[in-house]
Design an enzyme around this catalytic site. Sequence first.
Site, PDB file in Angstrom:
ATOM      1  N   HIS A 199     -34.010  -0.478 -38.743  1.00 12.84           N
ATOM      2  CA  HIS A 199     -32.798   0.366 -38.175  1.00 12.84           C
ATOM      3  C   HIS A 199     -31.426   0.188 -39.043  1.00 12.84           C
ATOM      4  O   HIS A 199     -30.857   1.391 -39.070  1.00 12.84           O
ATOM      5  CB  HIS A 199     -32.236  -0.360 -36.949  1.00 12.84           C
ATOM      6  CG  HIS A 199     -33.596  -0.258 -35.883  1.00 12.84           C
ATOM      7  ND1 HIS A 199     -33.814  -1.361 -35.292  1.00 12.84           N
ATOM      8  CD2 HIS A 199     -33.939   0.899 -35.466  1.00 12.84           C
ATOM      9  CE1 HIS A 199     -34.693  -0.771 -34.299  1.00 12.84           C
ATOM     10  NE2 HIS A 199     -35.057   0.544 -34.621  1.00 12.84           N
ATOM     11  N   ARG A 342     -47.107  13.397 -30.458  1.00 13.86           N
ATOM     12  CA  ARG A 342     -48.731  13.118 -30.881  1.00 13.86           C
ATOM     13  C   ARG A 342     -48.795  11.867 -29.818  1.00 13.86           C
ATOM     14  O   ARG A 342     -48.139  10.965 -29.640  1.00 13.86           O
ATOM     15  CB  ARG A 342     -48.551  12.290 -32.224  1.00 13.86           C
ATOM     16  CG  ARG A 342     -49.900  11.921 -32.775  1.00 13.86           C
ATOM     17  CD  ARG A 342     -50.180  11.323 -34.077  1.00 13.86           C
ATOM     18  NE  ARG A 342     -49.094   9.950 -34.415  1.00 13.86           N
ATOM     19  CZ  ARG A 342     -49.158   9.530 -35.252  1.00 13.86           C
ATOM     20  NH1 ARG A 342     -49.610   9.877 -36.531  1.00 13.86           N
ATOM     21  NH2 ARG A 342     -48.523   8.170 -35.442  1.00 13.86           N
ATOM     22  N   GLU A 440     -56.837  13.518 -40.335  1.00 15.31           N
ATOM     23  CA  GLU A 440     -56.744  12.343 -41.176  1.00 15.31           C
ATOM     24  C   GLU A 440     -57.742  11.784 -41.310  1.00 15.31           C
ATOM     25  O   GLU A 440     -57.768  10.621 -42.113  1.00 15.31           O
ATOM     26  CB  GLU A 440     -55.383  11.744 -40.523  1.00 15.31           C
ATOM     27  CG  GLU A 440     -55.735  11.404 -39.065  1.00 15.31           C
ATOM     28  CD  GLU A 440     -54.573  10.505 -38.595  1.00 15.31           C
ATOM     29  OE1 GLU A 440     -53.777  10.117 -39.030  1.00 15.31           O
ATOM     30  OE2 GLU A 440     -54.406  10.547 -37.180  1.00 15.31           O
ATOM     31  N   ASP A 464     -53.138   8.812 -43.797  1.00 14.28           N
ATOM     32  CA  ASP A 464     -54.822   8.225 -43.300  1.00 14.28           C
ATOM     33  C   ASP A 464     -55.770   8.843 -44.088  1.00 14.28           C
ATOM     34  O   ASP A 464     -56.877   8.223 -44.376  1.00 14.28           O
ATOM     35  CB  ASP A 464     -55.041   8.281 -41.687  1.00 14.28           C
ATOM     36  CG  ASP A 464     -54.189   7.028 -41.192  1.00 14.28           C
ATOM     37  OD1 ASP A 464     -54.474   5.903 -41.614  1.00 14.28           O
ATOM     38  OD2 ASP A 464     -53.447   7.231 -40.134  1.00 14.28           O
ATOM     39  N   CYS A 511     -47.901  16.597 -41.811  1.00 14.10           N
ATOM     40  CA  CYS A 511     -46.842  15.770 -41.584  1.00 14.10           C
ATOM     41  C   CYS A 511     -47.028  14.378 -42.438  1.00 14.10           C
ATOM     42  O   CYS A 511     -46.364  13.232 -41.908  1.00 14.10           O
ATOM     43  CB  CYS A 511     -47.024  15.659 -40.010  1.00 14.10           C
ATOM     44  SG  CYS A 511     -48.425  14.845 -39.436  1.00 14.10           S
TER      45      CYS A 511
HETATM   46  C1  PEP Z   1     -50.852  10.206 -41.556  1.00 13.20           C
HETATM   47  O1  PEP Z   1     -51.629   9.369 -41.411  1.00 13.20           O
HETATM   48  O2  PEP Z   1     -50.646  11.064 -42.415  1.00 13.20           O
HETATM   49  C2  PEP Z   1     -49.737  10.296 -40.486  1.00 13.20           C
HETATM   50  C3  PEP Z   1     -48.782  11.102 -40.491  1.00 13.20           C
HETATM   51  O3  PEP Z   1     -49.715   9.352 -39.271  1.00 13.20           O
HETATM   52  P1  PEP Z   1     -49.242   7.944 -39.357  1.00 13.20           P
HETATM   53  O4  PEP Z   1     -48.645   7.660 -40.565  1.00 13.20           O
HETATM   54  O5  PEP Z   1     -48.446   7.568 -38.254  1.00 13.20           O
HETATM   55  O6  PEP Z   1     -50.690   7.242 -39.248  1.00 13.20           O
HETATM   56 MG    MG Z   2     -52.183   8.666 -39.298  1.00  7.95          MG
END
Ligand code: PEP
Ligand code: MG
Length: 589
Positions: A199, A342, A440, A464, A511
């Site tokens: 934070h 999400r 992912e 992922d 993302c």
């Molecule tokens: C990803 O897996 O790229 C993603 C954006 O989700 P997280 O990092 O929350 O697993």
């Molecule tokens: Mg992910």
Amino acid sequence: MANSIQKSEIKLSGISASPGICIGKAYLVDREGVDVIKRYRIPQADVQNEINRFKTAVKQAKTELNDIIANTPEGLQQHSDILQTHVVLLEDKMIFDRTVETINKDYVNAEWALKLVTSNVKSMFQNISDPYLKDRAGDIVQVSDRIMAHLVGVNSVRIADIDKRVILVAYDLSPAQTSQINLERIKGFVTVRGGITSHTSIIARTLGIPAVQGIGDATTRIQTDEIIIVDGSDGSVVLNPSEKTLVAYEERQHRFESFRASIARTSHRPAETRDGHRIKVMGNIEMPEQVVSVIDNGGEGIGLYRTEFQYLSRSQFPNEDELFDKYQDVVEVMQSAPVTIRTLDINGDKAIQNSNRTETNPALGLRAIRYCLQRPDVFQTQLKAILRASFFGDVRVLFPMISTYDELMASKAALQQTMADLDQAGIPFKHDVAVGVMIEVPSLAIMADMIAPEVDFFSIGTNDLIQYSMAVDRSNKDVAQLYNPLHPAILRMLKIVSDAAKKHATPLFMCGEMAGDPFNLPILLGLGIDELSMNPQTIPMAKNVIRALALSETQPFLEEVLKQTTAGEVENLTREAFGDIIDKAFSPE
Ligand code: PEP
Ligand code: MG
């Protein structure tokens, strides 16, 4: 200038928590003093008194926190939420009940009981490999430190009382302390504890002051009134700088500040390539208060709202209204801009407190959508909250960790069922809410053309996707060299997804962290990605790089890239073709 007896210059390396450079006098605000706690036995007859002493300290800590919240300056009001979390944590079972129980059961002094309980909770959190969740252990420690300070009678330094222009040097700064920072006085800070997702660093970035964390011996090597240089961009601190070093850093500081000013001036303009192609640049958030940072940095929406945080550090899952309140806040602040919520991505490396599961291989276990499909109660509660929030703006629903067509259909069916329930109850929501899927898991990437007709958008989660494609744990530093988004296997997989998206006219978003590294942009543009979502602070840089590129040159470039056999070759090719453009657009040097 620095010292009359010139000591030799020392450069300490830590973690870059907030970019920028500052030069000035250090001001040591605290040491880990309260950690030296003695254990002593309490006679049975005095146990209740000891428990009362603990309760009084908690009460004092609460009053102190509420005072700070009430006096938090306007511009930092959004951080009150963090402090509110601390107020709640003060009486959380994990700390409060267990400390009382330990005093009662072991006849020990309150300080010792609190120290014991905190270190157990801390190690429980630290076994989680997700760095974000790991940082939440920091909240627990800060809350415990605050109670401890009242127990042992140590008053924490009031940052608000500092009346000189200084650089703070601390073992740790709590969000409460950080939110007292007066920008007229505090130039930057250095801490021993902390990390990029803590934070404290989030606040430093929001304030736009340079900060370096993770300097192990900062509080022992740096002394008040010493001149130091903090380079928040490369995560270093220079002690005893020579005249030559000072001049060099002053120049860099000047360049950085004019660069930042020029980027800020353009960050609200769209990201359009030299040949007129528009890419949307969005922000990733974990907590509602980060929305402000997305807007300030010119983000055109929320490309990923990770909803796990609300399920954390509590013994019960949040109810529909609690979830709805947070989602509605975000949606209303973003007005008509898209907010991609999400659904819950817990377990795996994001194990939650009230899950007693032990899995041999959690990343491959009952994570995210797999968990939600087995817990329709949890899933429907969240879906209801998301749908209710959809009434207030442009919400998109995003399903994580889908690995089969059947899972996607089951998730969509759950959403349909929730819609029917809301209709029946007469609760308004947007019936045509966009529904997307995270790409992912490699199985889904490979069959993206079969999935495309079933969704309104794809959002590629490279974090992922790389982990599962390369068989490399994304949080294990020992295999980090294998974790490379530019590996040909990953790029080929992205090409499969991009071809499927094109074939079915499915909007293609990204993302994962790959989107937030401007070095990857020529490849991502070449792949035809329509929308990129990233850490809010990176948005202005990414927009800047996009404006320096032409889509027409990235497409043939991608073809060349796809012929390479190693990530190193891809990197070299990118550097040769676009190195100058990226460097110029990305850094003031
Ligand atoms: C990803 O897996 O790229 C993603 C954006 O989700 P997280 O990092 O929350 O697993
Ligand atoms: Mg992910």
